[in-house]
Write a protein that holds these residues in place. Structure first.
Motif, PDB file in Angstrom:
ATOM      1  N   TYR A 235      -2.666   2.179  -4.532  1.00 52.21           N
ATOM      2  CA  TYR A 235      -2.479   3.540  -4.018  1.00 52.21           C
ATOM      3  C   TYR A 235      -3.661   3.972  -3.159  1.00 52.21           C
ATOM      4  O   TYR A 235      -4.821   3.709  -3.497  1.00 52.21           O
ATOM      5  CB  TYR A 235      -2.337   4.529  -5.177  1.00 52.21           C
ATOM      6  CG  TYR A 235      -0.977   4.515  -5.825  1.00 52.21           C
ATOM      7  CD1 TYR A 235       0.009   5.407  -5.423  1.00 52.21           C
ATOM      8  CD2 TYR A 235      -0.680   3.597  -6.828  1.00 52.21           C
ATOM      9  CE1 TYR A 235       1.265   5.391  -6.012  1.00 52.21           C
ATOM     10  CE2 TYR A 235       0.576   3.576  -7.419  1.00 52.21           C
ATOM     11  CZ  TYR A 235       1.545   4.477  -7.011  1.00 52.21           C
ATOM     12  OH  TYR A 235       2.800   4.457  -7.586  1.00 52.21           O
ATOM     13  N   VAL A 236      -3.353   4.660  -2.091  1.00 51.51           N
ATOM     14  CA  VAL A 236      -4.383   5.389  -1.356  1.00 51.51           C
ATOM     15  C   VAL A 236      -4.578   6.748  -2.025  1.00 51.51           C
ATOM     16  O   VAL A 236      -3.776   7.171  -2.867  1.00 51.51           O
ATOM     17  CB  VAL A 236      -4.007   5.572   0.129  1.00 51.51           C
ATOM     18  CG1 VAL A 236      -3.979   4.235   0.844  1.00 51.51           C
ATOM     19  CG2 VAL A 236      -2.673   6.303   0.276  1.00 51.51           C
TER      20      VAL A 236
ATOM     21  N   TYR B 209       0.872  -1.176   0.000  1.00 57.23           N
ATOM     22  CA  TYR B 209       0.000   0.000   0.000  1.00 57.23           C
ATOM     23  C   TYR B 209       0.913   1.231   0.000  1.00 57.23           C
ATOM     24  O   TYR B 209       1.772   1.378   0.882  1.00 57.23           O
ATOM     25  CB  TYR B 209      -0.873   0.033   1.247  1.00 57.23           C
ATOM     26  CG  TYR B 209      -1.945  -1.028   1.316  1.00 57.23           C
ATOM     27  CD1 TYR B 209      -3.098  -0.944   0.543  1.00 57.23           C
ATOM     28  CD2 TYR B 209      -1.824  -2.109   2.184  1.00 57.23           C
ATOM     29  CE1 TYR B 209      -4.094  -1.905   0.628  1.00 57.23           C
ATOM     30  CE2 TYR B 209      -2.823  -3.077   2.288  1.00 57.23           C
ATOM     31  CZ  TYR B 209      -3.952  -2.972   1.495  1.00 57.23           C
ATOM     32  OH  TYR B 209      -4.942  -3.921   1.595  1.00 57.23           O
ATOM     33  N   VAL B 210       0.717   2.120  -0.980  1.00 50.09           N
ATOM     34  CA  VAL B 210       1.563   3.302  -1.098  1.00 50.09           C
ATOM     35  C   VAL B 210       0.707   4.530  -1.391  1.00 50.09           C
ATOM     36  O   VAL B 210      -0.479   4.429  -1.681  1.00 50.09           O
ATOM     37  CB  VAL B 210       2.629   3.143  -2.213  1.00 50.09           C
ATOM     38  CG1 VAL B 210       3.563   1.979  -1.924  1.00 50.09           C
ATOM     39  CG2 VAL B 210       1.965   2.963  -3.584  1.00 50.09           C
TER      40      VAL B 210
ATOM     41  N   TYR C 277       8.464   8.411   1.196  1.00 52.68           N
ATOM     42  CA  TYR C 277       8.916   7.116   1.709  1.00 52.68           C
ATOM     43  C   TYR C 277       8.187   5.969   1.010  1.00 52.68           C
ATOM     44  O   TYR C 277       8.763   4.906   0.778  1.00 52.68           O
ATOM     45  CB  TYR C 277       8.717   7.049   3.214  1.00 52.68           C
ATOM     46  CG  TYR C 277       9.446   8.155   3.937  1.00 52.68           C
ATOM     47  CD1 TYR C 277      10.836   8.209   3.952  1.00 52.68           C
ATOM     48  CD2 TYR C 277       8.747   9.176   4.575  1.00 52.68           C
ATOM     49  CE1 TYR C 277      11.515   9.231   4.588  1.00 52.68           C
ATOM     50  CE2 TYR C 277       9.423  10.213   5.216  1.00 52.68           C
ATOM     51  CZ  TYR C 277      10.801  10.232   5.216  1.00 52.68           C
ATOM     52  OH  TYR C 277      11.468  11.257   5.838  1.00 52.68           O
ATOM     53  N   ALA C 278       6.919   6.171   0.687  1.00 54.19           N
ATOM     54  CA  ALA C 278       6.179   5.167  -0.070  1.00 54.19           C
ATOM     55  C   ALA C 278       6.653   5.125  -1.525  1.00 54.19           C
ATOM     56  O   ALA C 278       6.754   4.054  -2.123  1.00 54.19           O
ATOM     57  CB  ALA C 278       4.684   5.472  -0.006  1.00 54.19           C
ATOM     58  N   GLN C 279       6.957   6.291  -2.068  1.00 57.78           N
ATOM     59  CA  GLN C 279       7.389   6.359  -3.464  1.00 57.78           C
ATOM     60  C   GLN C 279       8.632   5.508  -3.702  1.00 57.78           C
ATOM     61  O   GLN C 279       8.744   4.806  -4.693  1.00 57.78           O
ATOM     62  CB  GLN C 279       7.662   7.811  -3.850  1.00 57.78           C
ATOM     63  CG  GLN C 279       8.056   7.985  -5.301  1.00 57.78           C
ATOM     64  CD  GLN C 279       8.438   9.409  -5.631  1.00 57.78           C
ATOM     65  OE1 GLN C 279       8.619  10.244  -4.753  1.00 57.78           O
ATOM     66  NE2 GLN C 279       8.552   9.703  -6.911  1.00 57.78           N
TER      67      GLN C 279
ATOM     68  N   VAL D 187       2.046   5.169   5.334  1.00 53.75           N
ATOM     69  CA  VAL D 187       2.468   4.400   4.175  1.00 53.75           C
ATOM     70  C   VAL D 187       3.982   4.576   4.046  1.00 53.75           C
ATOM     71  O   VAL D 187       4.516   5.600   4.494  1.00 53.75           O
ATOM     72  CB  VAL D 187       1.757   4.880   2.887  1.00 53.75           C
ATOM     73  CG1 VAL D 187       0.321   4.435   2.852  1.00 53.75           C
ATOM     74  CG2 VAL D 187       1.838   6.408   2.729  1.00 53.75           C
ATOM     75  N   PRO D 188       4.656   3.596   3.479  1.00 52.13           N
ATOM     76  CA  PRO D 188       4.162   2.359   2.871  1.00 52.13           C
ATOM     77  C   PRO D 188       3.809   1.319   3.919  1.00 52.13           C
ATOM     78  O   PRO D 188       4.288   1.351   5.046  1.00 52.13           O
ATOM     79  CB  PRO D 188       5.362   1.894   2.048  1.00 52.13           C
ATOM     80  CG  PRO D 188       6.557   2.355   2.849  1.00 52.13           C
ATOM     81  CD  PRO D 188       6.144   3.706   3.379  1.00 52.13           C
ATOM     82  N   VAL D 189       2.976   0.387   3.485  1.00 51.85           N
ATOM     83  CA  VAL D 189       2.640  -0.792   4.285  1.00 51.85           C
ATOM     84  C   VAL D 189       2.866  -2.021   3.410  1.00 51.85           C
ATOM     85  O   VAL D 189       2.382  -2.083   2.274  1.00 51.85           O
ATOM     86  CB  VAL D 189       1.169  -0.761   4.756  1.00 51.85           C
ATOM     87  CG1 VAL D 189       0.763  -2.104   5.356  1.00 51.85           C
ATOM     88  CG2 VAL D 189       0.945   0.353   5.763  1.00 51.85           C
TER      89      VAL D 189
END
Length: 313
Positions: A82-83, A54-55, A61-63, A126-128
């Protein structure tokens, strides 16, 4: 696996839900710190089709987890969704703009956390990395997730982002990237006095000058190949002129005034793994009134498609 009912959260509503707050859970900010294993042992062995990321496009940090997934060619090994780009007091959520949660059908990311720890009242980040077989979070500790994606699933052997012989040097540089690049805008913004502000911003500018000099004779931070350090630095560079610098008032010089660093940043952007996981339209952040002693900085939109001429290095 049973059929998933897809759900969407209602639109962002700050009047009703207020602004997002991290919550009051005691303990570490990123409490889920499971690790993927490559040898089939442990709770979370590397298996194709088992894990989901999940990003958020707006989260640096998710990217970088999405970039590593692409660099390693793991698109068919670890799924991704993506959220929504915006959040209110409910935290990250799934809306039509970015699509539904294809794994659990949840409307909010908080439900992912509550499925792992009932009654969770902490930071919903996120990320998860989610374990579809166990129905729980493996990790929300962002530094570990990219290392595991880069080293535990196999993938493209040409993309060795964390080579054994360079790990101590990469770890050392990553710590400085985190302090003087990834978290620098927040530190400069948080300065409450003029001397504190100038100390903080000059430390960041000094680090950018250092990187600019480092990149004069090498294509990437550790030579001819992209490593974990390049992936960690990139999201900060792409946000510098449109967001971090104008909001924190760090430097009178834009990224484009650091010639080697600017060429290097374009070199990364023009790689498909970076370009395809970068949405330039959502990176700007609003700027407002600030202390008169902070340097004036206007947002800038550089041309990321200009030739970079770095391939010969």
């Amino acid at each position: 696996m049973s059929e998933i009912t897809l759900n969407y959260a209602s639109p962002v509503d700050l009047d009703t839900h207020g602004r997002y707050r991290p919550g009051g859970r005691p303990g570490p900010r990123y409490p889920f710190q499971g690790r993927i294993t490559a040898d089939g042992t442990g709770e979370f062995p590397a298996e194709a089709g088992r894990y989901h990321l999940y990003v958020a496009a707006v989260c640096p940090y998710a990217q970088r987890t999405a970039i590593v997934r692409s660099l390693k060619g793991l698109q068919d090994v670890v799924s991704l969704s993506y959220v929504d780009d915006e959040r209110d007091g409910r935290g990250w959520a799934f809306r039509e703009r970015r699509g539904a949660d294809p794994v659990n059908g949840f409307a909010t990311l908080r439900q992912v956390y509550e499925a792992t720890e009932p009654g969770f009242d902490g930071h919903v980040s996120v990320p998860v990395l989610w374990d579809q077989y166990g129905g729980r979070i493996v990790s929300n500790n962002f530094p570990d997730i990219t290392i595991d994606l880069g080293t535990r699933f196999g993938g493209d052997p040409e993309a060795d982002l964390y080579p054994e012989e360079l790990r101590p040097e990469i770890d050392a540089l990553n710590a400085r990237v985190y302090e003087y690049a990834n978290t620098a805008a927040g530190r400069v913004s948080a300065a409450t006095t003029e001397p504190e502000y100038h100390r903080a911003r000059k430390a960041v500018i000094g680090f950018l000058d250092e990187l600019d000099a480092r990149l004069a004779g090498r294509r990437f931070l550790f030579g001819s190949a992209v490593t974990e350090s390049d992936v960690r630095l990139w999201p900060t560079l792409v946000r510098f002129d449109v967001s971090d610098n104008p909001s924190a008032r760090i430097s009178e010089r834009p990224l484009t005034a650091f010639p080697n660093l600017w060429d290097y940043a374009r070199d990364l952007y023009q790689h498909p793994a970076f370009r395809e996981n970068t949405d330039l339209t959502v990176l700007a952040s609003p700027t407002g009134e600030t202390d008169p002693w902070r340097v004036p900085v206007e947002p800038a939109t550089p041309d990321w498609d200009l030739p970079h001429r770095r391939a010969a290095l």
